[in-house]
Design an enzyme around this catalytic site. Structure first.
Site, short mmCIF file in Angstrom:
data_model
loop_
_atom_site.label_atom_id
_atom_site.label_comp_id
_atom_site.label_asym_id
_atom_site.label_seq_id
_atom_site.Cartn_x
_atom_site.Cartn_y
_atom_site.Cartn_z
N ALA A 56 1.18 -5.20 2.17
CA ALA A 56 1.53 -5.27 0.76
C ALA A 56 2.97 -5.72 0.54
O ALA A 56 3.30 -6.28 -0.51
CB ALA A 56 1.31 -3.91 0.09
N PHE B 54 1.04 -6.33 -7.05
CA PHE B 54 1.85 -5.62 -8.04
C PHE B 54 3.01 -6.54 -8.47
O PHE B 54 3.54 -7.29 -7.63
CB PHE B 54 2.38 -4.33 -7.42
N SER C 273 6.15 -6.63 -8.82
CA SER C 273 7.41 -6.74 -8.10
C SER C 273 7.25 -7.24 -6.66
O SER C 273 8.24 -7.48 -5.97
CB SER C 273 8.13 -5.38 -8.07
N LYS C 274 6.01 -7.39 -6.21
CA LYS C 274 5.78 -7.86 -4.85
C LYS C 274 6.22 -9.32 -4.69
O LYS C 274 6.39 -10.06 -5.66
CB LYS C 274 4.30 -7.71 -4.47
N ASN C 275 6.37 -9.76 -3.45
CA ASN C 275 6.81 -11.14 -3.19
C ASN C 275 5.88 -12.16 -3.84
O ASN C 275 6.32 -13.19 -4.32
CB ASN C 275 6.89 -11.38 -1.69
#
Length: 375
Positions: free
Chosen positions: A160, A189, A191-193
């Site tokens: 993740a 999500f 804010s993920k890369n």
């Protein structure tokens, strides 16, 4: 001075606004909000990008872990090995399925599970291992896969925080995070890369039959509409998110490069610092730098965190409490001191702002503020 963000999603959006808005409008115009063509297109593009033969989308990263364990037929009472230092979702789905989480300590420098302890955790009930590629760097997958093969145990990668990271095996093979185990899982999500504008997740596998099963489980256990072959769940990536991710996937390499540039500047600023331990770079893995996480040593982390906040610099502690000390898992009988490295890290780690659109003057101010605290 503009407010400094841990993750500046607004600035990221502004640069791709035209592409994203057009993609969203196309979904609205066709009104194919569930299982629209953009989801299928994204799944194919994601598989091609990672090198996995199959990418199966779902509702979120936690669902991805649960569906993976269901797909591998883990049975109640079986054990699954998981790092003591990680986000709760990894252990949560184990407990929800009636499985038993078996915690393992981690390595102080790279935050990955300690492979020297791995075989000692394996019993006749062990069904799987969940290596977590924490903060953006791959675990020692070659060693983990060797142990798993020896004991006939399944491996589910929790990637993740590390999508796009590449791992190099001793024979020269290079594979992406999430594509080496039996199943890889990831989260989209925001804010993920690679993040969408809501919730989303995916699973990766190179096994065609397993891919079909994972897809069925995520879709109420049905292969054909209203014909339910196995017990499943309802876990879908909606079409709007698929359309957004289709756009953002094209920029992922640039995002990774930008994050590494920020990390390089932090490394340069704090290398050899008396009270700051910079994150180690594993020789056999690239780093996606979902987080830039330092360890604060010989001084109060909370005082530093408060000082930064007072001066307009956000920071976060990922994570303040190891899994075995969480209230939800105290029934497992673990005590303080059972996983000393994980416990120590929870008292030392501090993540600094890092994102794809970081301004040089903002980062210079962050570094200056940290240095002022110690001076």
């Amino acid at each position: 001075m503009r407010a400094i963000q841990m993750v500046d999603l607004r600035s990221q959006y502004d640069l791709i606004k035209t592409e994203v808005d057009q993609a969203i409008q196309e979904v609205i115009d066709t009104t194919a909000f569930i299982n629209g063509p953009q989801v299928k297109s994204f799944s194919s593009s994601l598989a091609a990008y990672t090198g996995a033969k199959f990418a199966i989308t779902c509702g979120n990263g936690t669902d991805a872990l649960q569906i993976a364990m269901m797909g591998l037929d883990f049975q109640p009472g079986q054990e699954v090995i998981v790092p003591a230092f990680t986000y709760v979702a990894t252990a949560e789905v184990i407990a929800l399925l009636g499985l038993v989480p078996i915690f393992i300590d981690v390595i102080d420098s790279t935050y990955e599970l300690d492979i020297t302890e791995l075989e000692s955790k394996i019993t006749s009930k062990t069904a799987g291992i969940v290596p977590v590629h924490l903060y953006g760097q791959c675990s020692n997958m070659e060693a983990i896969l060797d142990v798993a093969k020896k004991h006939n145990i399944k491996v589910i990668e929790d990637t993740a925080q590390a999508i796009g990271a590449k791992y190099t095996f001793s024979d020269g093979r290079v594979m992406q995070a999430g594509t080496m185990g039996d199943i890889g899982t990831t989260s989209f999500f925001p804010s993920k890369n690679l993040g969408c504008y809501g919730d989303g997740g995916a699973m990766f596998t190179n096994d065609e039959k397993l891919a079909e099963k994972l897809h069925m489980i995520a879709n109420h256990g049905q292969k054909k509409k209203y014909h339910h072959h196995i017990v499943g769940v309802n876990s879908r990536l909606d079409t709007l998110q698929g359309a957004i991710l289709n756009v953002k996937l094209k920029h992922l390499d640039r995002y990774s490069a930008s994050r590494n540039e920020v990390a390089d500047q932090y490394d340069k600023a704090f290398a050899g610092h008396e009270h700051i331990k910079i994150p180690a770079r594993a020789a056999n893995s690239t780093h996606a730098f979902h987080q830039y996480t330092i360890q604060v040593e010989g001084i109060s982390r909370e005082e530093l965190k408060s000082y930064l906040a007072e001066n307009g610099v956000p920071s976060m502690v990922y994570y303040p409490l190891p899994l075995h000390q969480q209230e939800a898992y105290k029934n497992l009988g673990f005590l303080k001191g059972d996983f000393p490295v994980a416990e120590s890290l929870c008292e030392k780690v501090l993540s600094l702002p890092i994102h794809t659109e970081m301004k040089a003057d903002d980062q210079a101010y962050i570094i200056e503020t940290i240095n002022k605290f110690f001076s």
